[in-house]
Design a protein around this motif. Structure first.
Motif, PDB file in Angstrom:
ATOM      1  N   ALA A 271     -25.886  27.800  68.253  1.00  0.00           N
ATOM      2  CA  ALA A 271     -25.491  27.575  69.646  1.00  0.00           C
ATOM      3  C   ALA A 271     -26.155  26.324  70.206  1.00  0.00           C
ATOM      4  CB  ALA A 271     -25.856  28.798  70.489  1.00  0.00           C
ATOM      5  N   ASP A 272     -27.432  26.116  69.889  1.00  0.00           N
ATOM      6  CA  ASP A 272     -28.148  24.931  70.391  1.00  0.00           C
ATOM      7  C   ASP A 272     -27.541  23.649  69.840  1.00  0.00           C
ATOM      8  OD1 ASP A 272     -29.818  26.578  71.793  1.00  0.00           O
ATOM      9  OD2 ASP A 272     -31.493  26.463  70.377  1.00  0.00           O
ATOM     10  N   ARG A 273     -27.130  23.672  68.581  1.00  0.00           N
ATOM     11  CA  ARG A 273     -26.537  22.486  67.971  1.00  0.00           C
ATOM     12  C   ARG A 273     -25.244  22.109  68.681  1.00  0.00           C
ATOM     13  NH1 ARG A 273     -26.673  24.189  63.321  1.00  0.00           N
ATOM     14  NH2 ARG A 273     -24.518  24.867  62.958  1.00  0.00           N
ATOM     15  N   PRO A 280     -19.218  22.476  76.206  1.00  0.00           N
ATOM     16  CA  PRO A 280     -19.439  23.341  77.380  1.00  0.00           C
ATOM     17  C   PRO A 280     -19.898  24.732  76.951  1.00  0.00           C
ATOM     18  CG  PRO A 280     -17.329  22.209  77.536  1.00  0.00           C
ATOM     19  CD  PRO A 280     -17.839  21.982  76.140  1.00  0.00           C
ATOM     20  N   PHE A 281     -20.606  25.402  77.848  1.00  0.00           N
ATOM     21  CA  PHE A 281     -21.161  26.722  77.540  1.00  0.00           C
ATOM     22  C   PHE A 281     -20.077  27.691  77.088  1.00  0.00           C
ATOM     23  CE2 PHE A 281     -22.232  31.050  78.978  1.00  0.00           C
ATOM     24  CZ  PHE A 281     -23.388  31.255  78.227  1.00  0.00           C
ATOM     25  N   LYS A 282     -18.928  27.685  77.771  1.00  0.00           N
ATOM     26  CA  LYS A 282     -17.854  28.615  77.414  1.00  0.00           C
ATOM     27  C   LYS A 282     -17.334  28.350  76.001  1.00  0.00           C
ATOM     28  CE  LYS A 282     -13.527  30.594  79.111  1.00  0.00           C
ATOM     29  NZ  LYS A 282     -12.502  30.581  80.183  1.00  0.00           N
ATOM     30  N   VAL A 283     -17.267  27.085  75.621  1.00  0.00           N
ATOM     31  CA  VAL A 283     -16.816  26.736  74.276  1.00  0.00           C
ATOM     32  C   VAL A 283     -17.819  27.236  73.240  1.00  0.00           C
ATOM     33  CG1 VAL A 283     -16.349  24.813  72.693  1.00  0.00           C
ATOM     34  CG2 VAL A 283     -15.478  24.746  75.036  1.00  0.00           C
ATOM     35  N   ALA A 287     -16.923  30.040  70.433  1.00  0.00           N
ATOM     36  CA  ALA A 287     -17.076  29.737  69.012  1.00  0.00           C
ATOM     37  C   ALA A 287     -17.998  30.747  68.335  1.00  0.00           C
ATOM     38  CB  ALA A 287     -17.624  28.322  68.833  1.00  0.00           C
ATOM     39  N   LEU A 288     -19.070  31.133  69.030  1.00  0.00           N
ATOM     40  CA  LEU A 288     -20.002  32.103  68.465  1.00  0.00           C
ATOM     41  C   LEU A 288     -19.358  33.490  68.371  1.00  0.00           C
ATOM     42  CD1 LEU A 288     -22.710  32.698  67.316  1.00  0.00           C
ATOM     43  CD2 LEU A 288     -23.682  32.777  69.614  1.00  0.00           C
ATOM     44  N   ALA A 289     -18.549  33.853  69.372  1.00  0.00           N
ATOM     45  CA  ALA A 289     -17.829  35.134  69.327  1.00  0.00           C
ATOM     46  C   ALA A 289     -16.884  35.159  68.132  1.00  0.00           C
ATOM     47  CB  ALA A 289     -17.060  35.351  70.624  1.00  0.00           C
ATOM     48  N   ARG A 290     -16.196  34.055  67.901  1.00  0.00           N
ATOM     49  CA  ARG A 290     -15.294  33.978  66.739  1.00  0.00           C
ATOM     50  C   ARG A 290     -16.090  34.074  65.433  1.00  0.00           C
ATOM     51  NH1 ARG A 290     -12.737  29.912  68.311  1.00  0.00           N
ATOM     52  NH2 ARG A 290     -13.796  28.260  67.184  1.00  0.00           N
ATOM     53  N   LYS A 291     -17.253  33.466  65.391  1.00  0.00           N
ATOM     54  CA  LYS A 291     -18.106  33.527  64.198  1.00  0.00           C
ATOM     55  C   LYS A 291     -18.553  34.966  63.929  1.00  0.00           C
ATOM     56  CE  LYS A 291     -22.141  31.226  62.170  1.00  0.00           C
ATOM     57  NZ  LYS A 291     -21.382  30.467  61.165  1.00  0.00           N
ATOM     58  N   LEU A 292     -18.940  35.679  64.987  1.00  0.00           N
ATOM     59  CA  LEU A 292     -19.351  37.078  64.828  1.00  0.00           C
ATOM     60  C   LEU A 292     -18.206  37.932  64.308  1.00  0.00           C
ATOM     61  CD1 LEU A 292     -21.469  37.677  68.084  1.00  0.00           C
ATOM     62  CD2 LEU A 292     -22.304  37.227  65.769  1.00  0.00           C
ATOM     63  N   LEU A 293     -16.991  37.689  64.828  1.00  0.00           N
ATOM     64  CA  LEU A 293     -15.834  38.457  64.374  1.00  0.00           C
ATOM     65  C   LEU A 293     -15.504  38.154  62.924  1.00  0.00           C
ATOM     66  CD1 LEU A 293     -13.534  40.406  65.021  1.00  0.00           C
ATOM     67  CD2 LEU A 293     -12.207  38.463  65.872  1.00  0.00           C
ATOM     68  N   THR A 294     -15.623  36.890  62.530  1.00  0.00           N
ATOM     69  CA  THR A 294     -15.375  36.507  61.139  1.00  0.00           C
ATOM     70  C   THR A 294     -16.367  37.195  60.205  1.00  0.00           C
ATOM     71  OG1 THR A 294     -14.504  34.346  61.826  1.00  0.00           O
ATOM     72  CG2 THR A 294     -15.239  34.556  59.546  1.00  0.00           C
TER      73      THR A 294
END
Length: 309
Positions: A271-273, A280-283, A287-294
């Protein structure tokens, strides 16, 4: 190979409108187990496929009867059915027209056959929905409490105490049902091994995303509404945006992503990278939510728990 006759079904609370493409006729029956059983008896020795829109609890009796009689069916997204009607230039909308439209949709498109629901997962889904309702009511009452006085405040505090107790009771029932079902218990353990995924997020994925482990990472992201879609035309190249999908899944994954983004040993560097790149924070959270789902999809497919590489 015998091609099935497609039957379109428009579902209402009190009745079902049916269009039988094989017989070319429309009929209306009551949305009750008895009426549905009588109708299914008329389909004996026929190869049929039933198509209807996902309508929450209103289609429950029909699904149960079709599964018991071993008839295949497709449960389609209402928005997709409406888009199909627009593509055909059909602007009128009645129950009979919708039933005919669904039959035509089943004849024209390769709709996937819906797998029978697991009874335990179905009961968990109802409890999960009830918990969401109570949590929403609790938030409303907490908002009202800020400006309440006297007897009104006493009433609100009493209701909040009941809501807290009832939410806790439902969560206890859910935990017990997960514990007593070996398959779901194993799935919860795999999901809970992912940093940021708590008991509510795990329960949400178990009840509302039964496709976990059986679809590709791109397909599962699209089902949740976390897949970015192109917006390109001619020389124009637009930003990618997510759209559609299962909102409740996204909500749960957003909360899990927010938690994971703050865990130094988990996904905080990721997330920091992205934040340093000016995202933007929402992006970043999406992206992290999609990573968790994957990751959840891969763990369900491989039947293993999460381990940091």
């Amino acid at each position: 190979m015998i091609q099935p006759d497609v039957i379109g079904c428009d579902i209402a609370k009190a009745h079902l409108d049916l269009f039988d493409s094989g017989r070319g006729r429309h009929e209306r029956i009551d949305n009750t187990p008895a009426a549905i059983a009588v109708w299914l008896a008329t389909l004996a020795d026929r190869v049929v496929h039933v198509v209807f829109e996902a309508t929450g609890r209103y289609d429950g009796k029909l699904r149960a009867a079709l599964e018991a009689a071993d008839y295949p069916y497709s449960r389609v997204n209402p928005a997709r059915a409406r888009d199909f009607a627009k593509a055909l230039g059909l602007l009128a909308k009645t129950d009979a027209i919708d039933a005919r439209l669904l039959a035509r949709m089943g004849q024209s498109l390769p709709l996937p056959t819906h797998a029978p629901d697991d009874p335990v997962r179905r009961s968990l889904g109802r409890l999960h929905a009830r918990r969401d309702q109570l949590v929403a009511m609790r938030q409303q009452e907490r908002t009202r409490l800020h400006e309440a006085e006297g007897d009104e405040r006493d009433s609100l505090e009493s209701h909040l105490a009941w809501l807290n107790a009832e939410i806790g009771r439902i969560e206890t029932i859910c935990r017990e049902r997960l514990r007593t079902d070996e398959t779901l218990r194993s799935q919860e353990q795999r999901l809970r091994s992912i940093p940021g995924v708590g008991p509510v997020a795990a329960l949400t994925l178990i009840t509302l995303m039964p496709e976990l482990g059986s679809r590709s990472s791109k397909a599962i992201a699209a089902l949740a509404g976390l897949a970015p879609f192109n917006v390109d035309s001619g020389m124009s190249r637009g930003q990618r945006h997510i759209r559609g999908g299962r909102k409740r899944i996204r909500d749960a994954l957003y909360m899990a992503a927010l938690t994971a983004s703050r865990m130094p040993s988990a996904f905080k560097p990721y997330a920091d990278r992205m934040a340093r790149q000016g995202k933007p924070f929402k992006v970043v959270i999406t992206a992290l939510a999609r990573k968790l789902l994957t990751i959840a999809n891969a763990l369900a497919r491989d039947k293993t728990i999460y381990s940091k590489a």
